[in-house]
Design an enzyme around this catalytic site. Structure first.
Site, PDB file in Angstrom:
ATOM      1  N   VAL A 119      29.641  60.181  48.225  1.00  0.00           N
ATOM      2  CA  VAL A 119      30.810  59.448  48.712  1.00  0.00           C
ATOM      3  C   VAL A 119      31.166  58.476  47.591  1.00  0.00           C
ATOM      4  O   VAL A 119      30.627  57.375  47.517  1.00  0.00           O
ATOM      5  CB  VAL A 119      30.516  58.696  50.033  1.00  0.00           C
ATOM      6  CG1 VAL A 119      31.743  57.931  50.500  1.00  0.00           C
ATOM      7  CG2 VAL A 119      30.048  59.666  51.106  1.00  0.00           C
ATOM      8  N   HIS A 151      33.226  54.670  48.316  1.00  0.00           N
ATOM      9  CA  HIS A 151      32.673  53.513  49.030  1.00  0.00           C
ATOM     10  C   HIS A 151      31.240  53.278  48.539  1.00  0.00           C
ATOM     11  O   HIS A 151      30.334  54.034  48.872  1.00  0.00           O
ATOM     12  CB  HIS A 151      32.682  53.772  50.543  1.00  0.00           C
ATOM     13  CG  HIS A 151      32.529  52.546  51.368  1.00  0.00           C
ATOM     14  ND1 HIS A 151      33.387  52.277  52.424  1.00  0.00           N
ATOM     15  CD2 HIS A 151      31.647  51.531  51.337  1.00  0.00           C
ATOM     16  CE1 HIS A 151      33.019  51.137  52.996  1.00  0.00           C
ATOM     17  NE2 HIS A 151      31.960  50.679  52.343  1.00  0.00           N
ATOM     18  N   LEU A 152      31.090  52.242  47.737  1.00  0.00           N
ATOM     19  CA  LEU A 152      29.795  51.900  47.158  1.00  0.00           C
ATOM     20  C   LEU A 152      28.723  51.792  48.237  1.00  0.00           C
ATOM     21  O   LEU A 152      28.954  51.209  49.294  1.00  0.00           O
ATOM     22  CB  LEU A 152      29.950  50.556  46.432  1.00  0.00           C
ATOM     23  CG  LEU A 152      28.739  49.973  45.747  1.00  0.00           C
ATOM     24  CD1 LEU A 152      29.177  49.294  44.471  1.00  0.00           C
ATOM     25  CD2 LEU A 152      28.019  49.000  46.632  1.00  0.00           C
ATOM     26  N   HIS A 153      27.557  52.383  47.985  1.00  0.00           N
ATOM     27  CA  HIS A 153      26.433  52.293  48.914  1.00  0.00           C
ATOM     28  C   HIS A 153      25.127  52.363  48.126  1.00  0.00           C
ATOM     29  O   HIS A 153      24.996  53.132  47.187  1.00  0.00           O
ATOM     30  CB  HIS A 153      26.501  53.377  49.991  1.00  0.00           C
ATOM     31  CG  HIS A 153      26.659  54.764  49.457  1.00  0.00           C
ATOM     32  ND1 HIS A 153      27.852  55.230  48.934  1.00  0.00           N
ATOM     33  CD2 HIS A 153      25.788  55.781  49.365  1.00  0.00           C
ATOM     34  CE1 HIS A 153      27.693  56.486  48.547  1.00  0.00           C
ATOM     35  NE2 HIS A 153      26.447  56.839  48.789  1.00  0.00           N
ATOM     36  N   LEU A 154      24.191  51.531  48.522  1.00  0.00           N
ATOM     37  CA  LEU A 154      22.881  51.438  47.884  1.00  0.00           C
ATOM     38  C   LEU A 154      21.873  52.198  48.733  1.00  0.00           C
ATOM     39  O   LEU A 154      21.614  51.822  49.875  1.00  0.00           O
ATOM     40  CB  LEU A 154      22.467  49.968  47.762  1.00  0.00           C
ATOM     41  CG  LEU A 154      21.057  49.682  47.250  1.00  0.00           C
ATOM     42  CD1 LEU A 154      20.923  50.096  45.788  1.00  0.00           C
ATOM     43  CD2 LEU A 154      20.730  48.202  47.405  1.00  0.00           C
TER      44      LEU A 154
END
Length: 188
Positions: free
Chosen positions: A142, A145-148
């Protein structure tokens, strides 16, 4: 030969859920909109279900939403590499660290630290992977949308199933992981 059942992965492998809005669990499908982002859709569908009278815990469990902060949240990875694989991300639809307001970046790291403590308490891993993939070329599934990612690791967790069988065995259902993580965040 042993048979390993992973029915929750069927929709991922076959694309069977393509008719549904990305990120919207079947239980929350009444949400009438589509924001064009898996994570934005996930949050909006949870909030819509709650506004329509669904119990908050039921709606958040359906979406794998573990914890909500002021600017960021923690949710399960719907297609985990290991039990306990979660993601920490901002509510804001951002695709770059440089675009993130400082307060949001601070909360992201604080939630990552809290996630580390929860994962260590619940799973007793030998190590942990935390990682960001910024952009499709960097491996982001994705990219918008930045996600850690945060996932516990154990010595030997990459075994013949992963290497030869191109299969990963996750011994815990998402429902159990959500309950454990939700409880873990309430005490850590």
């Amino acid at each position: 030969m042993d048979i390993l059942w992973t029915p929750w992965r069927y929709s991922y492998i076959t694309g069977a859920d393509r008719a549904m809005k990305p990120g919207v669990p079947a239980k929350l499908a009444a949400w009438p909109d589509d924001k064009g982002c898996v994570f934005c859709n996930l949050l909006a569908s949870v909030d819509y279900a709650i506004a329509q009278g669904m119990d908050r815990d039921e709606a958040e469990a359906a979406a794998g939403l573990v914890f909500r902060g002021e600017r960021c949240f923690v949710c399960l990875n719907a297609f985990p590499y290991t039990s306990g694989h979660v993601m920490v991300m901002p509510y804001a639809h951002l695709n770059r660290l440089a675009a993130m307001p400082v307060e949001t970046a601070h909360e992201l790291v604080e939630l990552a630290q809290r996630t580390e403590r929860v994962l260590e308490a619940l799973y007793r891993p030998h190590g942990l992977n935390f990682g960001l993939n910024l952009g499709e070329a960097a491996g982001a599934g994705v990219a918008g949308h930045l996600h850690l990612h945060a996932l516990p690791r154990w010595v030997g967790d990459t075994n013949f199933m992963t290497v030869i069988g191109e299969t990963r065995v996750v011994p815990e259902s998402l429902e159990i992981t959500w309950k454990r993580m939700r409880e873990g965040f309430s005490v850590v």
